[in-house]
Design a protein around this motif. Structure first.
Motif, PDB file in Angstrom:
ATOM      1  N   ILE A  41      12.102  12.889  -6.375  1.00 14.29           N
ATOM      2  CA  ILE A  41      13.748  12.765  -6.147  1.00 14.29           C
ATOM      3  C   ILE A  41      13.956  13.042  -4.686  1.00 14.29           C
ATOM      4  O   ILE A  41      14.640  12.228  -4.028  1.00 14.29           O
ATOM      5  CB  ILE A  41      14.393  13.589  -6.839  1.00 14.29           C
ATOM      6  N   ASN A  42      13.498  14.016  -4.072  1.00 13.73           N
ATOM      7  CA  ASN A  42      13.484  14.213  -2.672  1.00 13.73           C
ATOM      8  C   ASN A  42      12.498  15.778  -2.622  1.00 13.73           C
ATOM      9  O   ASN A  42      12.608  16.558  -3.247  1.00 13.73           O
ATOM     10  CB  ASN A  42      14.765  14.946  -2.137  1.00 13.73           C
ATOM     11  N   PRO A  43      11.372  15.492  -1.703  1.00 15.08           N
ATOM     12  CA  PRO A  43      10.334  16.309  -1.177  1.00 15.08           C
ATOM     13  C   PRO A  43      10.988  17.661  -0.958  1.00 15.08           C
ATOM     14  O   PRO A  43      10.248  18.589  -1.121  1.00 15.08           O
ATOM     15  CB  PRO A  43       9.631  15.655  -0.335  1.00 15.08           C
ATOM     16  N   ALA A  44      12.389  17.594  -0.423  1.00 12.08           N
ATOM     17  CA  ALA A  44      12.597  19.160   0.050  1.00 12.08           C
ATOM     18  C   ALA A  44      13.053  19.874  -1.302  1.00 12.08           C
ATOM     19  O   ALA A  44      13.163  21.134  -1.124  1.00 12.08           O
ATOM     20  CB  ALA A  44      14.158  18.953   0.796  1.00 12.08           C
ATOM     21  N   LEU A  45      13.016  19.472  -2.337  1.00 13.16           N
ATOM     22  CA  LEU A  45      13.354  20.218  -3.909  1.00 13.16           C
ATOM     23  C   LEU A  45      12.029  21.180  -4.277  1.00 13.16           C
ATOM     24  O   LEU A  45      12.090  21.675  -5.170  1.00 13.16           O
ATOM     25  CB  LEU A  45      13.409  19.144  -4.796  1.00 13.16           C
ATOM     26  N   PRO A  97       3.399  18.419   7.529  1.00 12.53           N
ATOM     27  CA  PRO A  97       4.135  17.909   6.329  1.00 12.53           C
ATOM     28  C   PRO A  97       3.534  16.671   5.925  1.00 12.53           C
ATOM     29  O   PRO A  97       3.474  16.494   4.436  1.00 12.53           O
ATOM     30  CB  PRO A  97       5.292  17.326   7.287  1.00 12.53           C
ATOM     31  N   LYS A  98       2.989  15.750   6.464  1.00  9.09           N
ATOM     32  CA  LYS A  98       2.082  14.941   5.912  1.00  9.09           C
ATOM     33  C   LYS A  98       0.610  15.393   4.966  1.00  9.09           C
ATOM     34  O   LYS A  98       0.603  14.783   3.998  1.00  9.09           O
ATOM     35  CB  LYS A  98       1.405  13.888   6.988  1.00  9.09           C
ATOM     36  N   GLY A  99       0.145  16.330   5.668  1.00 15.78           N
ATOM     37  CA  GLY A  99      -0.990  16.980   4.892  1.00 15.78           C
ATOM     38  C   GLY A  99      -0.367  17.717   3.676  1.00 15.78           C
ATOM     39  O   GLY A  99      -1.076  17.756   2.550  1.00 15.78           O
ATOM     40  N   GLY A 232       2.355  12.839  -9.711  1.00 15.26           N
ATOM     41  CA  GLY A 232       1.283  13.221  -8.698  1.00 15.26           C
ATOM     42  C   GLY A 232       0.463  12.215  -7.899  1.00 15.26           C
ATOM     43  O   GLY A 232       0.175  12.199  -6.760  1.00 15.26           O
ATOM     44  N   THR A 233       0.376  10.857  -8.751  1.00 14.38           N
ATOM     45  CA  THR A 233      -0.473   9.685  -7.808  1.00 14.38           C
ATOM     46  C   THR A 233       0.360   9.276  -6.884  1.00 14.38           C
ATOM     47  O   THR A 233       0.237   8.826  -5.855  1.00 14.38           O
ATOM     48  CB  THR A 233      -0.910   8.609  -9.182  1.00 14.38           C
ATOM     49  N   ALA A 234       1.757   9.303  -7.403  1.00 14.70           N
ATOM     50  CA  ALA A 234       2.691   8.682  -6.243  1.00 14.70           C
ATOM     51  C   ALA A 234       3.011   9.677  -5.001  1.00 14.70           C
ATOM     52  O   ALA A 234       2.933   9.099  -3.978  1.00 14.70           O
ATOM     53  CB  ALA A 234       4.173   8.674  -7.025  1.00 14.70           C
ATOM     54  N   ALA A 235       2.861  10.839  -5.141  1.00  8.69           N
ATOM     55  CA  ALA A 235       2.951  11.666  -4.130  1.00  8.69           C
ATOM     56  C   ALA A 235       1.670  11.807  -3.168  1.00  8.69           C
ATOM     57  O   ALA A 235       1.649  11.707  -2.158  1.00  8.69           O
ATOM     58  CB  ALA A 235       2.995  13.223  -4.596  1.00  8.69           C
ATOM     59  N   LEU A 236       0.482  11.288  -4.064  1.00 12.31           N
ATOM     60  CA  LEU A 236      -0.791  11.230  -3.268  1.00 12.31           C
ATOM     61  C   LEU A 236      -0.743  10.032  -2.489  1.00 12.31           C
ATOM     62  O   LEU A 236      -1.132   9.890  -1.148  1.00 12.31           O
ATOM     63  CB  LEU A 236      -1.897  11.255  -4.135  1.00 12.31           C
ATOM     64  N   ALA A 237      -0.134   8.963  -2.948  1.00 13.81           N
ATOM     65  CA  ALA A 237      -0.089   7.552  -2.201  1.00 13.81           C
ATOM     66  C   ALA A 237       0.880   7.597  -1.101  1.00 13.81           C
ATOM     67  O   ALA A 237       0.522   7.111  -0.123  1.00 13.81           O
ATOM     68  CB  ALA A 237       0.432   6.619  -3.339  1.00 13.81           C
ATOM     69  N   ARG A 238       1.898   8.379  -1.402  1.00 17.64           N
ATOM     70  CA  ARG A 238       2.853   8.551  -0.178  1.00 17.64           C
ATOM     71  C   ARG A 238       2.301   9.249   0.983  1.00 17.64           C
ATOM     72  O   ARG A 238       2.368   8.786   2.185  1.00 17.64           O
ATOM     73  CB  ARG A 238       4.163   9.647  -0.661  1.00 17.64           C
ATOM     74  N   GLY A 239       1.544  10.423   0.487  1.00 15.78           N
ATOM     75  CA  GLY A 239       0.811  11.137   1.543  1.00 15.78           C
ATOM     76  C   GLY A 239      -0.155  10.123   2.571  1.00 15.78           C
ATOM     77  O   GLY A 239      -0.392  10.378   3.539  1.00 15.78           O
TER      78      GLY A 239
END
Length: 243
Positions: A41-45, A97-99, A232-239
């Motif tokens: 939704i928003n990584p700041a959360l 932040p990318k890490g 989790g996979t989506a977050a990893l792909a974004r990174g």
């Protein structure tokens, strides 16, 4: 405060409502279910606003289940949590932040793997220390600290699980918050995000009181882990794409 649309605020509250309800029934789950969704939704959360919400939730949980608390069993996990907190603080100080996105995705997937791995460690001092360290480390960085500590309580009865895990999570949350402050991940923005998302947690906790003896947690578990794995996979792909 990071600009969140009304839709994002509503979705975040719904994710936290579901996670808080799950934790109220099973003893853990707000991080496993809500953290990956909040990140999308928003990584700041995450992690700080969710850790703040989880801290308040564990206070409510501990008050509700205080009669079943066995402090002697929890102290070893809390001791391990000190080491996990230090390692998490070092990690947060070193990664960019990318890490962070990469670390978040990897740790979420590790949490899912631990949950489905079928490992059944005994509830003893050594395993409690190791589980406490792993749980606090993961919980500080991702707000998903449930799987390691849940592994050693998986064969225990519901009230004991909810009471002892709540006691551990409460202390571990304060450790995590201290590490987040020291690493610069908790400030005014995170406090504001906590304030606009707390209603979901409060509603979820209230709802769990109605469902605690009715909700089929074992039946929902595969769905919860599937959601966490996809997110989790989506977050990893974004990174990976941001490198």
């Amino acid at each position: 405060m990071t600009d969140l649309s009304l839709l994002q605020i509503i979705l975040a509250n719904l994710a936290l409502l579901a996670g808080a309800c799950l934790q109220g029934v099973a003893g853990y789950g707000i991080g496993t279910l809500a953290a990956p969704l909040l990140f999308l939704i928003n990584p700041a959360l995450v992690p700080a606003p969710l850790v703040l919400n989880a801290t308040v939730l564990t206070v409510f949980m501990l008050l509700r289940n205080r009669a079943a608390l066995q402090v002697r069993e929890v102290r070893f996990a809390i001791g391990g949590g000190v080491g996990g907190t230090v390692l998490a603080w070092i990690t947060l100080m070193l990664i960019s932040p990318k890490g962070f996105e990469l670390a978040f995705g990897v740790l979420i997937l590790i949490g899912v793997a631990l949950s489905v791995g079928g490992i059944r460690p005994a509830l003893n001092a050594r395993n409690s220390i190791l589980a406490g360290a792993a749980s606090t480390y993961m919980g500080t960085i991702t707000a998903v600290g449930g799987p390691p500590i849940a592994m050693i309580y998986q064969n225990q009865k519901g009230p004991l699980v909810r009471a002892n895990m709540s006691a551990f999570f409460l202390v571990a949350s304060f450790f995590s918050l201290a590490a987040l402050v020291a690493a610069g991940y908790l400030g005014q923005q995170e406090l504001q995000l906590f304030a606009v998302t707390f209603p979901g947690v409060l509603t979820g906790f209230w709802l769990s009181g109605k469902l605690v003896n009715r909700m089929p947690f074992d039946g929902l578990r595969p769905l919860i882990l599937a959601i966490a794995a996809v997110a989790g996979t989506a977050a990893l792909a974004r990174g990976l794409m941001s490198l």
